[in-house]
Write a protein that holds these residues in place. Sequence first.
Motif, PDB file in Angstrom:
ATOM      1  N   VAL A 183      15.390  12.601   1.556  1.00 22.04           N
ATOM      2  CA  VAL A 183      14.141  12.201   2.215  1.00 22.04           C
ATOM      3  C   VAL A 183      13.263  13.440   2.351  1.00 22.04           C
ATOM      4  CG1 VAL A 183      13.126  11.279   4.338  1.00 22.04           C
ATOM      5  CG2 VAL A 183      15.320  10.375   3.494  1.00 22.04           C
ATOM      6  N   ARG A 184      11.992  13.285   1.963  1.00 21.66           N
ATOM      7  CA  ARG A 184      11.029  14.385   2.079  1.00 21.66           C
ATOM      8  C   ARG A 184       9.686  13.844   2.550  1.00 21.66           C
ATOM      9  NH1 ARG A 184      12.861  17.116  -3.395  1.00 21.66           N
ATOM     10  NH2 ARG A 184      14.592  18.325  -2.565  1.00 21.66           N
ATOM     11  N   PRO A 185       8.886  14.697   3.207  1.00 22.93           N
ATOM     12  CA  PRO A 185       7.539  14.274   3.612  1.00 22.93           C
ATOM     13  C   PRO A 185       6.640  14.062   2.390  1.00 22.93           C
ATOM     14  CG  PRO A 185       8.194  16.311   4.730  1.00 22.93           C
ATOM     15  CD  PRO A 185       9.203  16.044   3.665  1.00 22.93           C
ATOM     16  N   ASN A 240       7.599  10.309  15.155  1.00 22.35           N
ATOM     17  CA  ASN A 240       8.301  11.378  15.857  1.00 22.35           C
ATOM     18  C   ASN A 240       8.447  11.031  17.338  1.00 22.35           C
ATOM     19  OD1 ASN A 240       5.843  11.942  17.082  1.00 22.35           O
ATOM     20  ND2 ASN A 240       5.549  13.914  16.076  1.00 22.35           N
ATOM     21  N   TRP A 241       8.953  11.985  18.116  1.00 25.36           N
ATOM     22  CA  TRP A 241       9.200  11.766  19.545  1.00 25.36           C
ATOM     23  C   TRP A 241       7.928  11.384  20.296  1.00 25.36           C
ATOM     24  CZ3 TRP A 241      12.010  16.984  19.248  1.00 25.36           C
ATOM     25  CH2 TRP A 241      13.314  16.800  18.824  1.00 25.36           C
ATOM     26  N   ASP A 242       6.775  11.842  19.805  1.00 28.92           N
ATOM     27  CA  ASP A 242       5.492  11.554  20.450  1.00 28.92           C
ATOM     28  C   ASP A 242       4.819  10.305  19.890  1.00 28.92           C
ATOM     29  OD1 ASP A 242       5.715  13.844  22.082  1.00 28.92           O
ATOM     30  OD2 ASP A 242       4.879  15.109  20.484  1.00 28.92           O
ATOM     31  N   GLU A 243       5.561   9.522  19.105  1.00 25.98           N
ATOM     32  CA  GLU A 243       5.058   8.280  18.495  1.00 25.98           C
ATOM     33  C   GLU A 243       3.954   8.526  17.463  1.00 25.98           C
ATOM     34  OE1 GLU A 243       6.391   5.062  18.974  1.00 25.98           O
ATOM     35  OE2 GLU A 243       7.938   6.304  19.889  1.00 25.98           O
ATOM     36  N   VAL A 244       3.885   9.748  16.908  1.00 25.54           N
ATOM     37  CA  VAL A 244       2.953  10.042  15.822  1.00 25.54           C
ATOM     38  C   VAL A 244       3.640   9.643  14.522  1.00 25.54           C
ATOM     39  CG1 VAL A 244       1.693  11.853  14.587  1.00 25.54           C
ATOM     40  CG2 VAL A 244       1.902  11.949  17.090  1.00 25.54           C
ATOM     41  N   GLU A 245       2.926   8.860  13.712  1.00 23.25           N
ATOM     42  CA  GLU A 245       3.519   8.336  12.487  1.00 23.25           C
ATOM     43  C   GLU A 245       3.322   9.299  11.317  1.00 23.25           C
ATOM     44  OE1 GLU A 245       3.657   3.904  11.358  1.00 23.25           O
ATOM     45  OE2 GLU A 245       1.917   4.733  10.293  1.00 23.25           O
ATOM     46  N   TYR A 246       4.385   9.438  10.521  1.00 20.13           N
ATOM     47  CA  TYR A 246       4.358  10.252   9.310  1.00 20.13           C
ATOM     48  C   TYR A 246       4.888   9.416   8.155  1.00 20.13           C
ATOM     49  CZ  TYR A 246       3.609  14.451  12.095  1.00 20.13           C
ATOM     50  OH  TYR A 246       3.095  15.396  12.931  1.00 20.13           O
ATOM     51  N   GLU A 247       4.492   9.793   6.941  1.00 20.07           N
ATOM     52  CA  GLU A 247       4.979   9.079   5.772  1.00 20.07           C
ATOM     53  C   GLU A 247       5.933   9.976   4.984  1.00 20.07           C
ATOM     54  OE1 GLU A 247       3.303   6.060   2.358  1.00 20.07           O
ATOM     55  OE2 GLU A 247       1.900   7.364   3.394  1.00 20.07           O
ATOM     56  N   PHE A 248       7.017   9.377   4.562  1.00 12.83           N
ATOM     57  CA  PHE A 248       8.050  10.067   3.801  1.00 12.83           C
ATOM     58  C   PHE A 248       8.317   9.300   2.520  1.00 12.83           C
ATOM     59  CE2 PHE A 248       8.756  11.083   8.219  1.00 12.83           C
ATOM     60  CZ  PHE A 248       9.072  12.432   8.199  1.00 12.83           C
ATOM     61  N   GLY A 273      12.835  10.446  13.690  1.00 11.10           N
ATOM     62  CA  GLY A 273      13.333   9.079  13.619  1.00 11.10           C
ATOM     63  C   GLY A 273      13.715   8.663  12.209  1.00 11.10           C
ATOM     64  N   ILE A 274      14.097   9.624  11.381  1.00 16.18           N
ATOM     65  CA  ILE A 274      14.415   9.331   9.985  1.00 16.18           C
ATOM     66  C   ILE A 274      15.645   8.445   9.869  1.00 16.18           C
ATOM     67  CG2 ILE A 274      15.182  10.355   7.796  1.00 16.18           C
ATOM     68  CD1 ILE A 274      13.143  12.618   8.370  1.00 16.18           C
ATOM     69  N   CYS A 275      16.658   8.674  10.679  1.00 11.50           N
ATOM     70  CA  CYS A 275      17.854   7.829  10.629  1.00 11.50           C
ATOM     71  C   CYS A 275      17.478   6.376  10.918  1.00 11.50           C
ATOM     72  CB  CYS A 275      18.911   8.325  11.611  1.00 11.50           C
ATOM     73  SG  CYS A 275      20.409   7.324  11.624  1.00 11.50           S
ATOM     74  N   GLU A 276      16.722   6.162  11.973  1.00 10.28           N
ATOM     75  CA  GLU A 276      16.292   4.799  12.339  1.00 10.28           C
ATOM     76  C   GLU A 276      15.489   4.147  11.210  1.00 10.28           C
ATOM     77  OE1 GLU A 276      13.526   2.518  15.662  1.00 10.28           O
ATOM     78  OE2 GLU A 276      14.175   4.560  16.060  1.00 10.28           O
ATOM     79  N   ALA A 277      14.582   4.905  10.610  1.00  6.57           N
ATOM     80  CA  ALA A 277      13.728   4.357   9.552  1.00  6.57           C
ATOM     81  C   ALA A 277      14.491   4.137   8.249  1.00  6.57           C
ATOM     82  CB  ALA A 277      12.540   5.291   9.315  1.00  6.57           C
ATOM     83  N   MET A 278      15.507   4.944   7.980  1.00  5.69           N
ATOM     84  CA  MET A 278      16.240   4.822   6.719  1.00  5.69           C
ATOM     85  C   MET A 278      17.299   3.727   6.738  1.00  5.69           C
ATOM     86  SD  MET A 278      15.386   6.478   3.992  1.00  5.69           S
ATOM     87  CE  MET A 278      16.885   6.494   3.005  1.00  5.69           C
ATOM     88  N   CYS A 288       9.284  19.057   9.906  1.00  7.96           N
ATOM     89  CA  CYS A 288       8.857  17.681   9.686  1.00  7.96           C
ATOM     90  C   CYS A 288      10.013  16.687   9.663  1.00  7.96           C
ATOM     91  CB  CYS A 288       8.063  17.566   8.394  1.00  7.96           C
ATOM     92  SG  CYS A 288       7.164  16.007   8.324  1.00  7.96           S
ATOM     93  N   VAL A 289      11.230  17.135   9.513  1.00  9.04           N
ATOM     94  CA  VAL A 289      12.350  16.208   9.500  1.00  9.04           C
ATOM     95  C   VAL A 289      13.148  16.256  10.808  1.00  9.04           C
ATOM     96  CG1 VAL A 289      12.563  16.131   6.999  1.00  9.04           C
ATOM     97  CG2 VAL A 289      13.862  17.838   8.280  1.00  9.04           C
TER      98      VAL A 289
END
Length: 151
Positions: free
Chosen positions: A46-48, A14-22, A85-90, A80-81
């Motif tokens: 895409v879902r968490p 996310n914007w704060d550089e906290v990583e999440y898994e989707f 950064g979902i676009c960048e990751a996808m 959560c979406v």
Amino acid sequence: MVYFCIMKNFKSKNWDEVEYEFYWFCGKGEFLQADGDNIMVDEFTVRPIDKGIKGTYTFQALEIDAEIKILSQTRDEGDCVKGMGICEAMLPELFGYYKKNIISSSKRVSKIPGESRVKKMTDIYEKLVTKGLVQYDEKRDVYVYPNPISL
């Protein structure tokens, strides 16, 4: 009717550089046309991973001229979406799935009726240009992944 063809996990920050898994899965969907002549597209949802966190992000993609055009990107209001950064990751996920360049929709050189790119998505793609991940094709008014320079 939706047909699912694959499911895969990935991580994003996310914007704060906290990583999440989707996770994402692919099915068939319809890109809605004003004239009612809808187009069948691949639809990536895409879902968490954490079921306690709500949110869905969807990409609609179509092969055009040996490239994959993202015709639509939508998200619900799940926190959560948003800003994850979902676009960048996808983009690498989509490239890996198709093994073809991924291009954005165009604002001024549309090939598909109803195709558009909102300012927010343009801003996101511009950030990806700054990172060197995509390149902007001014003639076609699309953003292209991968940027050959980043390979």
